[in-house]
Motif scaffolding. Sequence first.
Motif, mmCIF file in Angstrom:
data_model
loop_
_atom_site.group_PDB
_atom_site.id
_atom_site.type_symbol
_atom_site.label_atom_id
_atom_site.label_comp_id
_atom_site.label_asym_id
_atom_site.label_seq_id
_atom_site.Cartn_x
_atom_site.Cartn_y
_atom_site.Cartn_z
ATOM 1 N N ILE A 121 0.844 -1.204 0.000
ATOM 2 C CA ILE A 121 0.000 0.000 0.000
ATOM 3 C C ILE A 121 0.879 1.253 0.000
ATOM 4 O O ILE A 121 0.645 2.196 -0.757
ATOM 5 C CB ILE A 121 -0.978 -0.016 1.199
ATOM 6 C CG1 ILE A 121 -1.994 -1.153 1.031
ATOM 7 C CG2 ILE A 121 -1.700 1.327 1.348
ATOM 8 C CD1 ILE A 121 -2.920 -1.382 2.227
ATOM 9 N N ASP A 122 1.923 1.236 0.829
ATOM 10 C CA ASP A 122 2.863 2.373 0.832
ATOM 11 C C ASP A 122 3.415 2.620 -0.567
ATOM 12 O O ASP A 122 3.453 3.743 -1.049
ATOM 13 C CB ASP A 122 4.047 2.098 1.781
ATOM 14 C CG ASP A 122 3.651 2.231 3.242
ATOM 15 O OD1 ASP A 122 2.550 2.748 3.516
ATOM 16 O OD2 ASP A 122 4.455 1.810 4.103
ATOM 17 N N MET A 125 0.666 3.876 -3.067
ATOM 18 C CA MET A 125 -0.124 5.072 -2.742
ATOM 19 C C MET A 125 0.711 6.306 -2.395
ATOM 20 O O MET A 125 0.159 7.393 -2.239
ATOM 21 C CB MET A 125 -1.076 4.768 -1.569
ATOM 22 C CG MET A 125 -2.061 3.631 -1.814
ATOM 23 S SD MET A 125 -3.128 3.851 -3.265
ATOM 24 C CE MET A 125 -4.119 5.271 -2.765
ATOM 25 N N SER A 126 2.015 6.157 -2.251
ATOM 26 C CA SER A 126 2.791 7.302 -1.767
ATOM 27 C C SER A 126 2.971 8.403 -2.813
ATOM 28 O O SER A 126 3.439 9.490 -2.492
ATOM 29 C CB SER A 126 4.139 6.845 -1.205
ATOM 30 O OG SER A 126 3.892 6.146 0.013
ATOM 31 N N TYR A 135 -4.789 9.597 5.086
ATOM 32 C CA TYR A 135 -4.068 8.343 4.824
ATOM 33 C C TYR A 135 -4.477 7.156 5.704
ATOM 34 O O TYR A 135 -4.632 6.048 5.191
ATOM 35 C CB TYR A 135 -2.556 8.556 4.958
ATOM 36 C CG TYR A 135 -1.988 9.661 4.106
ATOM 37 C CD1 TYR A 135 -2.022 9.596 2.712
ATOM 38 C CD2 TYR A 135 -1.398 10.782 4.690
ATOM 39 C CE1 TYR A 135 -1.485 10.620 1.942
ATOM 40 C CE2 TYR A 135 -0.856 11.802 3.918
ATOM 41 C CZ TYR A 135 -0.904 11.718 2.547
ATOM 42 O OH TYR A 135 -0.371 12.725 1.794
ATOM 43 N N ARG A 139 -5.812 3.712 3.985
ATOM 44 C CA ARG A 139 -5.211 2.385 4.203
ATOM 45 C C ARG A 139 -6.294 1.390 4.651
ATOM 46 O O ARG A 139 -6.389 0.272 4.124
ATOM 47 C CB ARG A 139 -4.115 2.483 5.267
ATOM 48 C CG ARG A 139 -3.299 1.214 5.436
ATOM 49 C CD ARG A 139 -2.285 1.321 6.571
ATOM 50 N NE ARG A 139 -1.255 2.330 6.375
ATOM 51 C CZ ARG A 139 -0.183 2.160 5.602
ATOM 52 N NH1 ARG A 139 -0.003 1.033 4.953
ATOM 53 N NH2 ARG A 139 0.713 3.117 5.473
#
Lengths: 169, 752
Positions: A121-122, A125-126, A135, A139
């Motif tokens: 996910i990091d 999505m970052s 955020y 998540r």
Amino acid sequence: MDIKVNGKTHNLVVDNDMPLLWVLRDELNIKGPKYGCGIAMCGACTVHIGKIAVRSCTFPVGQVYDDITTIEGLGTPSAMHIVQRAWVEHQVAQCGYCQPGQIMSAVALLTKNTSPTDSDIDNAMSGNLCRCGTYPKIRAAIKTAAINIIQEKHTMSLIGTSAEGDSNG
Amino acid sequence: MGKLKTFTRRSFLIGSTAIAGGVAFGYYQYKQPQDNPLLKFPKLNQSIITPYIKIDQQGVTIITPRAEMGQGIHTTLAALVAEELDLSWETIRVEHGPASSTYHNAAVLEEGLPFAPTNNGLMANSIRKLTKIPAKFLGMQITGGSSSIVDAYEKMRLAGATARAVLIEAAAQILKVDKTTLFTYQGHVVSSSGEKISYSELAPTAQKITPPTDIQLKRKEDWKLLGKSLPRIDMVAKCTGTAEFSIDVNADDLLYATVKMNPNLGAKLIAYDDSNAVSMTGVKQVINLNNKGVAVIASNTWYALQAAKNISFTWDNAPYPASTDEMFEVVKNSFTEEYIDSTLKQEGDVDSAITNIDESFETIIKGEYKVPYLAHTTMEPLNATVLIEQNKIQIWAGNQNPTQIVKEAEKITGLTPNNIIVHTTYMGGGFGRRAEMDFIKYAIEIAQHTKGKPIKVTWSREEDTTHDYYRPLALAKFKGVSTNHTIKALDLQLACPSVLTSQMGRMDIPLAGPDVSIVQAAWEQPYNIEHYQVRGYKVPEMLPISSWRSVGASQNGFFHESVIDELAHSSGIDPLTCRLNLINHHPSKKVIEAVAQMANWHTKRPKNIGLGIAFTLSFGVPVAEIVEVENTPNGIKILNVYAAVDVGIALDPRNIEAQVMSGIIFGLSAAMMGEITVKDGKVEQTNFHQYDAIRMNQTPNIQVKVLENGEKIRGIGEPGTPPAAPALGNAIFAATGKRIRELPFNKSINFV
């Protein structure tokens, strides 16, 4: 030049190097993808070309190679996509401006990977900035959507149809 | 038909036959009734002059006259009315409504008073009431200062309850029964024999009834909507790309424009050469904007943005020092008698306590703290759409102050306020930036060149970042004495340009007395320190500045709480216990105790894990936050943030939690990496590659607890921000032994 957006073909007379974002917004009046930075640093403009999430603010329209899906093509208020439903369930949005881009990035992630880890996910999505700091809820919504996708696929397989139609980005 | 025309129609809807049987309700009593802006259009012959509720054949529409910038205010304002009016949540429609002084914010001036929120004395409360009079006089329909709920809590419940009483009376007349036998349920009046009449059906009768004034509000125990976490009214639209921000407004024949203003802020445009730009694809016109910059008008925003890059300019120099270093020199030189703005805290005798220490058990600490200018960088770059036609102007803009737009439009166009229509859309973030008028004024000036055609003016991100009204830079000097397990003396001196002077100057409102924001969240903190002084110095204005989420508390929370931490450590006591020992204010103590429990503060961690606590009372809300960091080989990793807040009465717990979470991330972003610098008079950071904020990969786990011990209801858009920076700094100290006295932290330490 012709481009296909959300299933509909449009004929355009614009410079080939005009970024896709400004074609969508100012030529076709498709306002879901947002202008945030113009340099692919914030992700508010994220759309799908095929199943890949791209930053439409720097993607020249002349180089579009496949059909385009924007947030509007994903689902509607009365028939939301499974990821949009998770977003509503977690009440993710605050100002809401970045959320079309966040959702398009999340759908692209979940299309490739139905059980993303925190680090997946990091990574996915970052590139999407949110100044309201939603955020933690994003998540959580991605995790809920992932579970729901697997469950729906399972249900669909039991009744002999495909869930692809719903999770298709 | 273009959307603009739809908008026009909608704005006239209340005057059309479509709701000829419509009725407007509400309650406003402030010695003298105010106009109901919903009745501006003469076709509607109303006898009830009240401004918050419209009922027509389609149902009930609630006017929520504060701007929605993400804080969820439309939802909670609607719930205040819906609770008293007995509406089912699913049927509710909201509109921001027109710009009108009727919707003025009576609570917004309170934070600027020299009375601590913990002071409930007669004098403090009397003066608080008095601020409501200039607030009404100024008539500012402003969204800011975490004041919307404070202002609306009673007003909007009374509007709902009044409408309910009138609808019951209307039903009593129709059914010819005693009104005490009737009750309301989900948008209907119901009789004891089970007859149901919808509010829509009752509207024509209701409009002839004079509203009663002896209205009883529901008891808190009977609330069905308030106190519950409600689904936000704007949520589905915001998750489906259908929410309309001003950047999304569409219209037939819409023109697009962008601006390029002097990057030496406030200085003139001397000359420009647009010969390359005017021949570019799609470009229609380049306009000189009052010798301050230019606007490029084109058939597509992108063509306008491209052309603007191809204009060469000769700019006049900035009217302020040309570099950040020189600016900090000005701040440094302001710690003199001449610049003293306030000394609102003066307990004991700090000078003598600091001069006469007994070194055998007392320690003196001195130091200086520093914070930079910050930009707002709302996700939606500044923009506005304007249409001027036949002595009428319409303005579509996400904004925090629509009544000020009317004044500005009047000044620029000479039109009368009756012919100035403001459509306040959703905002892609505000944080204080959209209370400013520059982007709207430019759009109006540009639209004067395109009369009869609507024009949308969108700033590039670069223009937005380099032409902000910034959070001011600031310095703090402190001297403190720690003694056996406590803090004996603290002298905190704060120097900062005045946000209020800068803002009010732009609105032509003279400022009398001190600017309390210079010392906000420092002078009124509920610590009982024996010798305690907080003094503010008003530094000359340099870059134009404005409110930035939590205003003065954004820097002073960092200064005050870092210093308290330094002194606590020096006194040899646990910094959380030190705070509890020095604070007597009950709700403040409770948030500290709650957050200690959430974080298991007293549980020992490994050596590379650090916990930092900070407490701030701002906008009347006590907030305690604990940040937990890990000192990794590659830098600091923020693991967890725990927060406890007290809003007095929690109307929508989930939304309050979301606001606190948001405030924490906003505060941490600035503390870690936020910095605006100036070189040759120009802001150096142009876009998110140079002015970034926390991303998903750096987001910690965040837990929020909402308490209700406070004396009165409070707003929560801002108070979550101030403790974030000092809690992080204090955690870094706990994990590394390194005390960082300058923001952003990434100048001194790495983050992972």
